[in-house]
Design a protein around this motif. Sequence first.
Motif, PDB file in Angstrom:
ATOM      1  N   LEU A 223       0.784  -1.087   0.139  1.00  0.00           N
ATOM      2  CA  LEU A 223       0.174  -0.152  -0.033  1.00  0.00           C
ATOM      3  C   LEU A 223       0.898   1.173  -0.068  1.00  0.00           C
ATOM      4  CD1 LEU A 223      -2.777  -1.150   2.644  1.00  0.00           C
ATOM      5  CD2 LEU A 223      -2.991  -0.924   0.231  1.00  0.00           C
ATOM      6  N   PRO A 224       0.447   2.183  -0.758  1.00  0.00           N
ATOM      7  CA  PRO A 224       1.076   3.564  -0.614  1.00  0.00           C
ATOM      8  C   PRO A 224       1.059   4.216   0.692  1.00  0.00           C
ATOM      9  CG  PRO A 224      -0.863   3.727  -2.021  1.00  0.00           C
ATOM     10  CD  PRO A 224      -0.654   2.442  -1.565  1.00  0.00           C
ATOM     11  N   ARG A 225       2.154   4.979   0.801  1.00  0.00           N
ATOM     12  CA  ARG A 225       2.042   5.864   2.239  1.00  0.00           C
ATOM     13  C   ARG A 225       1.509   7.296   2.115  1.00  0.00           C
ATOM     14  NH1 ARG A 225       7.242   6.650   6.228  1.00  0.00           N
ATOM     15  NH2 ARG A 225       7.615   8.380   4.620  1.00  0.00           N
ATOM     16  N   PRO A 226       0.478   7.772   2.623  1.00  0.00           N
ATOM     17  CA  PRO A 226       0.227   9.129   2.675  1.00  0.00           C
ATOM     18  C   PRO A 226       1.196  10.167   2.942  1.00  0.00           C
ATOM     19  CG  PRO A 226      -1.153   8.062   4.176  1.00  0.00           C
ATOM     20  CD  PRO A 226      -0.327   6.952   3.523  1.00  0.00           C
ATOM     21  N   ASP A 227       1.177  11.370   2.645  1.00  0.00           N
ATOM     22  CA  ASP A 227       1.852  12.355   3.286  1.00  0.00           C
ATOM     23  C   ASP A 227       1.153  12.793   4.579  1.00  0.00           C
ATOM     24  OD1 ASP A 227       3.862  14.727   2.369  1.00  0.00           O
ATOM     25  OD2 ASP A 227       2.268  15.489   3.295  1.00  0.00           O
ATOM     26  N   LEU A 228       1.943  12.747   5.445  1.00  0.00           N
ATOM     27  CA  LEU A 228       1.371  12.816   6.736  1.00  0.00           C
ATOM     28  C   LEU A 228       2.433  13.887   7.650  1.00  0.00           C
ATOM     29  CD1 LEU A 228       1.173   9.132   7.841  1.00  0.00           C
ATOM     30  CD2 LEU A 228      -0.641  10.840   7.606  1.00  0.00           C
ATOM     31  N   ARG A 229       1.739  15.017   8.234  1.00  0.00           N
ATOM     32  CA  ARG A 229       2.456  16.182   8.858  1.00  0.00           C
ATOM     33  C   ARG A 229       1.886  16.430  10.067  1.00  0.00           C
ATOM     34  NH1 ARG A 229       5.255  19.140   3.862  1.00  0.00           N
ATOM     35  NH2 ARG A 229       5.212  17.702   2.203  1.00  0.00           N
ATOM     36  N   GLN A 230       2.696  16.502  11.101  1.00  0.00           N
ATOM     37  CA  GLN A 230       2.044  16.514  12.522  1.00  0.00           C
ATOM     38  C   GLN A 230       2.706  17.780  13.154  1.00  0.00           C
ATOM     39  OE1 GLN A 230       3.507  14.694  16.691  1.00  0.00           O
ATOM     40  NE2 GLN A 230       2.569  13.134  15.356  1.00  0.00           N
ATOM     41  N   TYR A 231       1.923  18.391  13.886  1.00  0.00           N
ATOM     42  CA  TYR A 231       2.240  19.697  14.656  1.00  0.00           C
ATOM     43  C   TYR A 231       1.657  19.790  15.839  1.00  0.00           C
ATOM     44  CZ  TYR A 231      -1.458  22.275  12.519  1.00  0.00           C
ATOM     45  OH  TYR A 231      -2.838  22.527  12.489  1.00  0.00           O
ATOM     46  N   LEU A 232       2.066  20.478  16.839  1.00  0.00           N
ATOM     47  CA  LEU A 232       1.365  20.960  18.088  1.00  0.00           C
ATOM     48  C   LEU A 232       0.704  22.090  17.963  1.00  0.00           C
ATOM     49  CD1 LEU A 232       4.090  20.072  20.513  1.00  0.00           C
ATOM     50  CD2 LEU A 232       2.278  18.562  19.847  1.00  0.00           C
ATOM     51  N   THR A 233      -0.653  22.203  18.255  1.00  0.00           N
ATOM     52  CA  THR A 233      -1.511  23.426  18.567  1.00  0.00           C
ATOM     53  C   THR A 233      -2.029  23.629  19.688  1.00  0.00           C
ATOM     54  OG1 THR A 233      -3.139  24.352  17.119  1.00  0.00           O
ATOM     55  CG2 THR A 233      -3.803  22.034  17.899  1.00  0.00           C
ATOM     56  N   ALA A 234      -2.567  24.918  19.971  1.00  0.00           N
ATOM     57  CA  ALA A 234      -2.856  25.191  21.250  1.00  0.00           C
ATOM     58  C   ALA A 234      -4.281  24.279  21.681  1.00  0.00           C
ATOM     59  CB  ALA A 234      -3.325  26.728  21.332  1.00  0.00           C
ATOM     60  N   LEU A 235      -4.500  24.133  22.961  1.00  0.00           N
ATOM     61  CA  LEU A 235      -5.323  23.293  23.522  1.00  0.00           C
ATOM     62  C   LEU A 235      -6.681  24.074  23.640  1.00  0.00           C
ATOM     63  CD1 LEU A 235      -5.778  20.333  24.370  1.00  0.00           C
ATOM     64  CD2 LEU A 235      -5.301  21.250  26.776  1.00  0.00           C
ATOM     65  N   GLY A 236      -6.754  25.271  23.936  1.00  0.00           N
ATOM     66  CA  GLY A 236      -7.876  26.191  24.219  1.00  0.00           C
ATOM     67  C   GLY A 236      -7.572  26.742  25.417  1.00  0.00           C
ATOM     68  N   PRO A 237      -8.800  27.634  25.731  1.00  0.00           N
ATOM     69  CA  PRO A 237      -8.855  28.724  26.912  1.00  0.00           C
ATOM     70  C   PRO A 237      -8.373  27.810  28.115  1.00  0.00           C
ATOM     71  CG  PRO A 237     -10.748  29.035  25.643  1.00  0.00           C
ATOM     72  CD  PRO A 237      -9.999  27.786  25.130  1.00  0.00           C
ATOM     73  N   VAL A 238      -7.590  28.260  29.080  1.00  0.00           N
ATOM     74  CA  VAL A 238      -6.935  27.676  30.330  1.00  0.00           C
ATOM     75  C   VAL A 238      -7.453  28.419  31.618  1.00  0.00           C
ATOM     76  CG1 VAL A 238      -5.018  27.149  31.550  1.00  0.00           C
ATOM     77  CG2 VAL A 238      -4.978  26.661  28.989  1.00  0.00           C
ATOM     78  N   ALA A 239      -7.999  27.771  32.619  1.00  0.00           N
ATOM     79  CA  ALA A 239      -8.331  28.262  33.876  1.00  0.00           C
ATOM     80  C   ALA A 239      -6.933  28.140  34.772  1.00  0.00           C
ATOM     81  CB  ALA A 239      -9.304  27.588  34.515  1.00  0.00           C
ATOM     82  N   VAL A 240      -6.479  29.105  35.219  1.00  0.00           N
ATOM     83  CA  VAL A 240      -5.465  29.172  36.229  1.00  0.00           C
ATOM     84  C   VAL A 240      -5.700  29.635  37.591  1.00  0.00           C
ATOM     85  CG1 VAL A 240      -2.982  30.177  36.495  1.00  0.00           C
ATOM     86  CG2 VAL A 240      -3.724  29.625  34.263  1.00  0.00           C
ATOM     87  N   PHE A 241      -5.240  28.825  38.601  1.00  0.00           N
ATOM     88  CA  PHE A 241      -5.478  29.095  40.118  1.00  0.00           C
ATOM     89  C   PHE A 241      -4.235  29.478  40.616  1.00  0.00           C
ATOM     90  CE2 PHE A 241      -9.078  26.605  38.468  1.00  0.00           C
ATOM     91  CZ  PHE A 241     -10.128  26.895  39.670  1.00  0.00           C
ATOM     92  N   GLY A 242      -4.405  30.753  41.127  1.00  0.00           N
ATOM     93  CA  GLY A 242      -2.860  31.215  41.588  1.00  0.00           C
ATOM     94  C   GLY A 242      -2.609  30.628  42.971  1.00  0.00           C
ATOM     95  N   ALA A 243      -1.468  30.409  43.202  1.00  0.00           N
ATOM     96  CA  ALA A 243      -0.871  29.581  44.532  1.00  0.00           C
ATOM     97  C   ALA A 243      -0.578  30.636  45.543  1.00  0.00           C
ATOM     98  CB  ALA A 243       0.425  29.117  44.028  1.00  0.00           C
ATOM     99  N   SER A 244      -0.707  30.170  46.744  1.00  0.00           N
ATOM    100  CA  SER A 244      -0.681  31.060  48.114  1.00  0.00           C
ATOM    101  C   SER A 244       0.764  31.516  48.200  1.00  0.00           C
ATOM    102  CB  SER A 244      -1.254  30.282  49.230  1.00  0.00           C
ATOM    103  OG  SER A 244      -0.340  28.938  49.698  1.00  0.00           O
ATOM    104  N   ASN A 245       1.963  30.445  48.273  1.00  0.00           N
ATOM    105  CA  ASN A 245       3.147  30.483  48.710  1.00  0.00           C
ATOM    106  C   ASN A 245       3.971  31.357  47.482  1.00  0.00           C
ATOM    107  OD1 ASN A 245       2.877  28.313  46.833  1.00  0.00           O
ATOM    108  ND2 ASN A 245       4.782  27.246  47.940  1.00  0.00           N
ATOM    109  N   PHE A 246       3.690  31.488  46.172  1.00  0.00           N
ATOM    110  CA  PHE A 246       4.223  32.386  45.268  1.00  0.00           C
ATOM    111  C   PHE A 246       3.565  33.164  44.735  1.00  0.00           C
ATOM    112  CE2 PHE A 246       7.262  29.008  45.992  1.00  0.00           C
ATOM    113  CZ  PHE A 246       8.315  29.351  45.708  1.00  0.00           C
ATOM    114  N   PRO A 247       3.174  34.292  45.292  1.00  0.00           N
ATOM    115  CA  PRO A 247       2.201  35.616  44.663  1.00  0.00           C
ATOM    116  C   PRO A 247       2.694  36.175  43.411  1.00  0.00           C
ATOM    117  CG  PRO A 247       3.647  36.539  46.607  1.00  0.00           C
ATOM    118  CD  PRO A 247       4.069  35.153  46.369  1.00  0.00           C
ATOM    119  N   LEU A 248       3.928  35.664  42.988  1.00  0.00           N
ATOM    120  CA  LEU A 248       4.305  36.248  41.666  1.00  0.00           C
ATOM    121  C   LEU A 248       4.423  34.992  40.677  1.00  0.00           C
ATOM    122  CD1 LEU A 248       6.618  39.253  42.676  1.00  0.00           C
ATOM    123  CD2 LEU A 248       4.065  38.988  42.205  1.00  0.00           C
ATOM    124  N   ALA A 249       5.508  34.171  41.089  1.00  0.00           N
ATOM    125  CA  ALA A 249       5.957  33.108  40.008  1.00  0.00           C
ATOM    126  C   ALA A 249       5.065  31.926  39.905  1.00  0.00           C
ATOM    127  CB  ALA A 249       7.224  32.707  40.773  1.00  0.00           C
TER     128      ALA A 249
END
Length: 533
Positions: free
Chosen positions: A141-167
Amino acid sequence: MTEHDSNPGQQFIAGQRIGSSEKSLISLRAEDGEATGYRFMSATPEEVNQAALAAQQAFADYSQTAPDVRARFLETIADELDALGESFLNLASQETALPLARLQGERARTSGQLRMFAGLVRRGDIFGVRIDTAMPERQPLPRPDLRQYLTALGPVAVFGASNFPLAFSTAGGDTAAALAAGCPVVVKAHPGHMATAEQTAQAVVRAVEKCAMPPGVFNMIFGNEIGAELVKHPAIQAVGFTGSLQGGRALCQLAQQRPQPIPVFAEMSAINPLLILPQALRQQPEALAQALTASFTLGSGQFCTKPGLILALRGEGFSRFIAALSEAVNQAAEQVMLNAPTLAHFQQGVSALEAHGQIALLAGNHQVSPGRVRARLYQAPATLLLEKAPLLQQEVFGPLAIVVEVADEAELRAVMNALGGQLTVTVQADGDDLPLAQRLLPVLADKAGRVLFNGYPTGVEVCDAMVHGGPWPATSDARGTSVGTKAIERFQRPVCLQNLPAALLPPAVQDANPLNLLRLVNGQWTRDAISSR
């Protein structure tokens, strides 16, 4: 004055300040519980919905930004953070009791990791391209042309930490990684440092405006009880969390109960065992005691990598080590913790240990000033670890450590196998200990995201090679890290394009390689263009 500065205390939604709730939250000084003078509106369910939809609306455009455009945005956020004045650091110190020198270093780390991700974006690592060109003559069987890359997952919810108020909070590692991946964010500000979060968010919004980014690329909401609403919102596609095991577990359950389950990348709990091998114990018990005390009391013991469990092999030097460690703990100064709830949780942990008949207090039984803590040192028998006693498996967040004397290598292996997953495992060893350390390494690497040799884990270098993660309950997903450039992969997914016409291919996978990426083409890493399809 821009709109995001004109309505203090309100939510940040799509570049505007919005607030309608009558329920208010008050920023408090960590040292005495007095108000700092800043008041915030708790987000309503409708405002949570608006923030999530704003991130969703921004996703289509922001996820497709060119690498240089996205990198400049990250660098502009870093510049805005660096430009915040001393009053900002003083405010953060009031809310957290962290010293100015620590906060100055943390701000440099926060802006530094944004610039690190900008470099990653410019290098093109974010695309992770793999190409297998077509093989039309292949049999049967022939092999098709295949091209993989990474894309963004979507909106992300981020929960801030107590012990590193900046980082690890508003513009910290999760936010930086998500933005670098092409994902808009909705940050839930940590209630322990809301005023710090607000001024950080203002800096981010200024960068959004300067770089003409979609306004919904960054949003932030306040509130103690709105996290569940955010995680359940269908627009949110991933969650970044740093905090307690209880909080992380609750978010994981919410995310899995959605009609469309989503990943939660939670960094939660670790006791970070530190192993002292025989020759190291024999040669330098006093030096080990001093350095170890400095590590587990650093910042009031409020580091997620604090070495909370000390495993020492029985032998010469153990009694000297215990005596020196007890003396160092007794001499440690009292400290202020991040906030009243953190202090209360520490006191609960102390009470539980002291109520256990087989756990002995070795040092630290001193009177302390109201609202402050002193370091405490306990000793427990190895049998409790072998029995997987829950009390010794749980992190006590604060300046506290437990010493366990282990009989021999076999018992040490059994103890390590009885422990849950960890962020770190540390080995203290001298020359004659190296064969033993080598034999132990596989079990240590099986338990932790980072294995240290002759160091202390309370310090996490922000770089390409760092792993700040580990098996459950250290994190909810042992395959990721919340520090280092690999952290971006949590907020990406692979896409494969099969037999697309050349005119439709995104730049990252085009034959000409216009982005000059290092790509895996037909099993070989190369930056060369593909000569023919």
